[in-house]
Design an enzyme around this catalytic site. Structure first.
Site, PDB file in Angstrom:
ATOM      1  N   ASP A  49       0.855  -1.198   0.000  1.00  0.00           N
ATOM      2  CA  ASP A  49       0.000   0.000   0.000  1.00  0.00           C
ATOM      3  C   ASP A  49       0.888   1.245   0.000  1.00  0.00           C
ATOM      4  O   ASP A  49       1.730   1.418   0.876  1.00  0.00           O
ATOM      5  CB  ASP A  49      -0.891  -0.033   1.248  1.00  0.00           C
ATOM      6  CG  ASP A  49      -1.980   1.038   1.221  1.00  0.00           C
ATOM      7  OD1 ASP A  49      -3.110   0.734   1.632  1.00  0.00           O
ATOM      8  OD2 ASP A  49      -1.699   2.186   0.818  1.00  0.00           O
ATOM      9  N   ASP A  53      -3.808   2.250  -5.280  1.00  0.00           N
ATOM     10  CA  ASP A  53      -2.492   2.222  -4.626  1.00  0.00           C
ATOM     11  C   ASP A  53      -2.243   1.012  -3.741  1.00  0.00           C
ATOM     12  O   ASP A  53      -1.347   1.037  -2.917  1.00  0.00           O
ATOM     13  CB  ASP A  53      -2.270   3.523  -3.830  1.00  0.00           C
ATOM     14  CG  ASP A  53      -2.848   3.446  -2.441  1.00  0.00           C
ATOM     15  OD1 ASP A  53      -3.908   2.812  -2.257  1.00  0.00           O
ATOM     16  OD2 ASP A  53      -2.224   4.000  -1.521  1.00  0.00           O
ATOM     17  N   GLU A  54      -3.028  -0.048  -3.914  1.00  0.00           N
ATOM     18  CA  GLU A  54      -2.755  -1.227  -3.091  1.00  0.00           C
ATOM     19  C   GLU A  54      -3.040  -2.520  -3.844  1.00  0.00           C
ATOM     20  O   GLU A  54      -3.876  -2.558  -4.737  1.00  0.00           O
ATOM     21  CB  GLU A  54      -3.550  -1.196  -1.779  1.00  0.00           C
ATOM     22  CG  GLU A  54      -5.018  -1.069  -1.982  1.00  0.00           C
ATOM     23  CD  GLU A  54      -5.816  -1.086  -0.685  1.00  0.00           C
ATOM     24  OE1 GLU A  54      -5.600  -1.967   0.152  1.00  0.00           O
ATOM     25  OE2 GLU A  54      -6.689  -0.223  -0.555  1.00  0.00           O
TER      26      GLU A  54
END
Ligand code: TTP
Ligand code: MG
Length: 387
Positions: free
Chosen positions: A11, A105-106
């Site tokens: 993340d 974003d993860e």
């Protein structure tokens, strides 16, 4: 029973804000709010400096500005974040095809069984962090654990720039003191109901009986019972199987030097070969992409009679395509890419190779091992003298 799995959760830290701070260095160390500075605007994300004042994602911009009046508000640049997100995923794809992106974003990675190739999962996690930092200039936090729930929890425990491992034997101890809101699916409303039942920590939740929880919360209760013990059966489901594997780059300045372009293309092809081999895939076609001038883009493709994962075979196709183009054009190039297509999973055809081919595969293998161990800059192959 089943054996222990190794799951990673990656993340990015304060993602949009970190990108803005990277691209505008005067913002470094300052409270930054990414979002629209308008009456009804909301905060997409706040830099860690702004979070200290109570600013956070999804908060009305007006509220955030009241909490931190000297914060600098910058607009959202979605296309930039999207491009970096792809760049990060592409790094992750070097380690396993078992990747489940969860948001911009993860992502989860199932790295069970990659130990032979990359060493213990925490080393792999450290290497991934290092590559993300090196190639994007941004930090990510990574959690390593036996399942998705624990991996995500772990990535959050030491943010930013964290690397947290939850070993199976430590699960109980790590979970016990955490507030129930750390359990997947427990938001403020459920937490308030649990609190009225005297349940505030995961330990409290674990002390509750399965009957009590299912009576009050139905199927969710059953899940809380399991999660509070660190049990989670969800598997990492990779997005649709890769149909092609490609690599491209945009030059900072347009490049006219054919030898240099050829070298960059070779690097792309080597990387593609590496990926095919680590993913157990073979390709039958090769496409090169060249962009020049005012965004004029051309592609050229070739197909092999049989599929391959050998860098030399791929390079032979790519070099032929490139040379044919370069011989008839001298325009400077802005973007250069290569993509291997018509992928198939690898059969066990190792012994069918001719001796020369076997030697080439051995060479590829040795290079792959060096890359795995020392990183992707460790090897530079010379430019072959054409074909
Ligand atoms: P998150 O990973 O939730 O947050 P973050 O990366 O900003 O911070 P950290 O992980 O270090 O706690 O979300 C990723 C990006 O998604 C975030 O930078 C901005 C965007 N986002 C929104 O636009 N709106 C939202 O409500 C949330 C939660 C995130
Ligand atoms: Mg994040």
């Amino acid at each position: 029973m089943g054996h222990t799995r190794s799951i990673l959760h990656v993340d990015m830290d304060a993602f949009f804000a970190a990108v803005e701070q990277r691209d505008q260095p005067d913002l470094l160390g300052k409270p930054v709010l990414v979002g629209r500075d308008q009456r009804r605007g909301v905060v997409s994300t706040a830099s860690y400096e702004a979070r200290r004042y109570g600013c956070h994602s999804a908060q009305p911009m007006a509220v955030a500005k009241r909490l931190c009046p000297h914060a600098i508000v910058v607009p959202v640049r979605g296309h930039v974040y999207g491009r970096i997100s792809k760049q990060v995923l592409s790094i992750l794809h070097d380690y396993t095809p078992q990747i489940e992106p969860v948001s911009i974003d993860e992502a989860f990675l199932d790295v069970t069984g990659t130990q032979r190739l990359f060493g213990p999962a925490q080393h792999l996690a450290a290497q991934i962090k290092q590559r993300i930092q090196g190639e994007t200039g941004l930090t990510a936090s990574v959690g390593v654990a036996p399942n998705k729930f624990l991996a995500k929890l772990a990535s959050d425990l030491e943010k930013p720039d964290g690397l947290t491992v939850i070993h199976p034997k430590d699960v109980g101890r790590v979970l016990a003191p955490l507030p129930v809101t750390k359990i997947w699916g427990i938001g403020p409303a459920t937490a308030a109901r649990l609190k009225s039942m005297g349940i505030q920590t995961v330990k409290d939740l674990r002390d509750a009986t399965s009957e009590l929880l299912t009576n009050r919360f139905g199927d969710d209760g059953r899940r809380f019972y399991r999660l509070s013990r660190g049990l989670d059966r969800r598997t990492v489901t990779a997005d649709s199987r890769a149909k092609s594997i490609g690599q491209e780059n945009t030059f900072e300045y347009d490049v006219a030097d054919r030898a240099h372009l050829r070298f960059v293309l070779l690097k792309h092809v080597e990387h593609i070969g590496y990926r095919l081999r680590t993913h157990g895939l073979r390709a039958r076609s090769m496409t090169i992409k060249i962009r020049f001038g005012a965004f004029q883009t051309i592609t050229r493709s070739a197909t092999l009679p049989t599929s391959t994962y050998a860098t030399d075979d791929l390079w032979e196709m790519a070099a032929r395509l490139f040379d044919a183009w370069a011989n008839s054009s001298s325009v400077p190039v802005r973007l250069l890419g290569a993509t291997a297509g018509q992928l198939t999973t690898d059969g066990e055809q190792m012994e069918l190779f001719t001796t020369g081919r076997q030697r080439q595969n051995r060479l590829d293998q040795v290079k792959d091992q060096i890359k795995n161990r020392f990183g992707h800059r460790a090897i530079a192959r010379g430019i072959p003298n054409g074909h």
